[in-house]
Design an enzyme around this catalytic site. Structure first.
Site, PDB file in Angstrom:
ATOM      1  CG  ASP A   1       9.334  -3.007  -1.434  1.00 56.18           C
ATOM      2  OD1 ASP A   1       8.140  -2.677  -1.264  1.00 56.18           O
ATOM      3  OD2 ASP A   1       9.693  -4.191  -1.556  1.00 56.18           O
ATOM      4  N   GLY A   2       8.389  -0.743   0.528  1.00 51.49           N
ATOM      5  CA  GLY A   2       7.967  -0.610   1.916  1.00 51.49           C
ATOM      6  C   GLY A   2       8.564  -1.708   2.773  1.00 51.49           C
ATOM      7  CB  ALA A   3       9.834  -2.423   5.627  1.00 49.33           C
TER       8      ALA A   3
ATOM      9  CD  GLU B   1       8.257  -7.170  -1.508  1.00 50.65           C
ATOM     10  OE1 GLU B   1       7.222  -6.509  -1.592  1.00 50.65           O
ATOM     11  OE2 GLU B   1       8.630  -7.714  -0.465  1.00 50.65           O
TER      12      GLU B   1
ATOM     13  CE  LYS C   1       3.961  -0.854   8.016  1.00 45.86           C
ATOM     14  NZ  LYS C   1       4.155  -0.782   6.596  1.00 45.86           N
TER      15      LYS C   1
ATOM     16  N   GLY D   1       7.298  -8.990   3.240  1.00 43.49           N
ATOM     17  CA  GLY D   1       6.550 -10.133   2.733  1.00 43.49           C
ATOM     18  C   GLY D   1       5.114 -10.161   3.193  1.00 43.49           C
ATOM     19  N   GLY D   2       4.704  -9.096   3.912  1.00 46.47           N
ATOM     20  CA  GLY D   2       3.291  -9.024   4.322  1.00 46.47           C
ATOM     21  C   GLY D   2       2.357  -9.074   3.126  1.00 46.47           C
TER      22      GLY D   2
ATOM     23  CB  SER E   1      -0.945  -0.012   1.203  1.00 43.50           C
ATOM     24  OG  SER E   1      -0.208  -0.143   2.401  1.00 43.50           O
TER      25      SER E   1
HETATM   26  C1  5RP Z   1       5.024  -6.875   0.420  1.00 42.40           C
HETATM   27  C2  5RP Z   1       5.881  -6.145   1.369  1.00 42.40           C
HETATM   28  C3  5RP Z   1       5.481  -4.759   1.749  1.00 42.40           C
HETATM   29  O1  5RP Z   1       6.544  -3.898   1.481  1.00 42.40           O
HETATM   30  C4  5RP Z   1       5.145  -4.717   3.198  1.00 42.40           C
HETATM   31  O2  5RP Z   1       4.178  -5.704   3.475  1.00 42.40           O
HETATM   32  C5  5RP Z   1       4.607  -3.346   3.614  1.00 42.40           C
HETATM   33  O3  5RP Z   1       3.378  -3.142   3.004  1.00 42.40           O
HETATM   34  P1  5RP Z   1       2.504  -1.849   3.251  1.00 42.40           P
HETATM   35  O4  5RP Z   1       3.208  -0.718   2.571  1.00 42.40           O
HETATM   36  O5  5RP Z   1       1.180  -2.182   2.616  1.00 42.40           O
HETATM   37  O6  5RP Z   1       2.374  -1.638   4.741  1.00 42.40           O
HETATM   38  O7  5RP Z   1       6.882  -6.622   1.848  1.00 42.40           O
HETATM   39  O8  5RP Z   1       5.427  -8.205   0.247  1.00 42.40           O
END
Ligand code: 5RP
Length: 229
Positions: free
Chosen positions: A87-89, A109, A127, A101-102, A36
């Protein structure tokens, strides 16, 4: 006296998604993550799509979003290296190690992150953690190894469960399953990642220590903080 209401988590994600544009190198291909927060980045990236060559994407979902906005998506095999991966985390610690990996995209990734010279993590302040492991650790596994891998985590005192979607095991973009592992204490992220990655049947463990963040753009009530590692 004027009062300002705190930003919502969604607004913090928008802020860091927009802030990440400063790391995109004009004329180049950018590595794009999943989730997201990254969706906010992709939406912002559309505003400079004529200045970039395109993107390498880490999931089917991100590919579809990029293409819908008119951004060309290249196969990872078409590029030798990328300047930056954004990328996010799910969690990030004080030295840039992450759990990811959520969104079940961890394997792709990690591949795109490995192509990039720098990893810019975009995250809201929820986070940031002292130590990794509160968020259930995603592990992509080959389905026939699921129970074996789960037992190995149980031997470490943790509990692994297969991630479900609509009542059946979720199938990743790579045709595999995800184990979510609770109750781990990850004190040595590099060693843990190396160790679990060589268990038979593990495709990818969601600890990103070998591919840790170089920079984190953290969305806080005070604005975007830049953390460098
Ligand atoms: C997807 C991920 C995302 O970066 C992680 O889950 C964070 O997601 P979000 O920005 O929706 O909080 O690793 O596999």
């Amino acid at each position: 006296m004027t009062t300002t209401s705190p930003l919502t988590q969604d607004e913090l994600k928008t802020l860091v998604g927009q802030a990440a544009l400063q790391y995109v190198v004009p004329g180049e291909i950018v590595g794009v993550g999943t989730g997201s927060t990254v969706n906010k980045f992709i939406d912002a990236l559309a505003g400079m799509k004529d200045q970039i060559k395109g993107a390498v994407s880490s999931s089917v979902a991100s590919t579809e979003r990029l293409k819908a906005l008119g951004i060309e998506v290249f196969d990872a095999n078409q590029v030798e290296s990328l300047s930056v991966y954004i990328d996010g985390a799910d969690e990030i610690d004080g030295t840039g190690n992450m759990i990811k990996g959520g969104g079940a995209a961890l394997t792709r990734e990690k591949i795109v992150a490995a192509l990039a010279r720098s990893f810019v993590c975009i995250a809201d302040e929820s986070k940031l953690v002292q130590a990794l492991g509160q968020f259930p650790l995603p592990v992509e596994v080959i389905p026939m190894a699921t129970h074996h891998v789960a037992r190995r985590f149980e031997a470490l005192g943790a509990k692994a469960s297969v991630r479900l979607k609509d009542g059946a095991p979720l199938v990743t973009d790579n045709g595999q399953h995800i184990l979510d592992v609770r109750g781990l204490s990850i004190t040595d992220p590099l060693g843990f990642e190396s160790d679990v990655n060589q268990w038979p049947g593990v495709v990818t463990v969601g600890v990103f220590a070998h591919q840790k963040a170089s920079v984190c753009l953290l969305g806080t009530a005070q604005g975007v903080k830049t953390l460098r590692y």
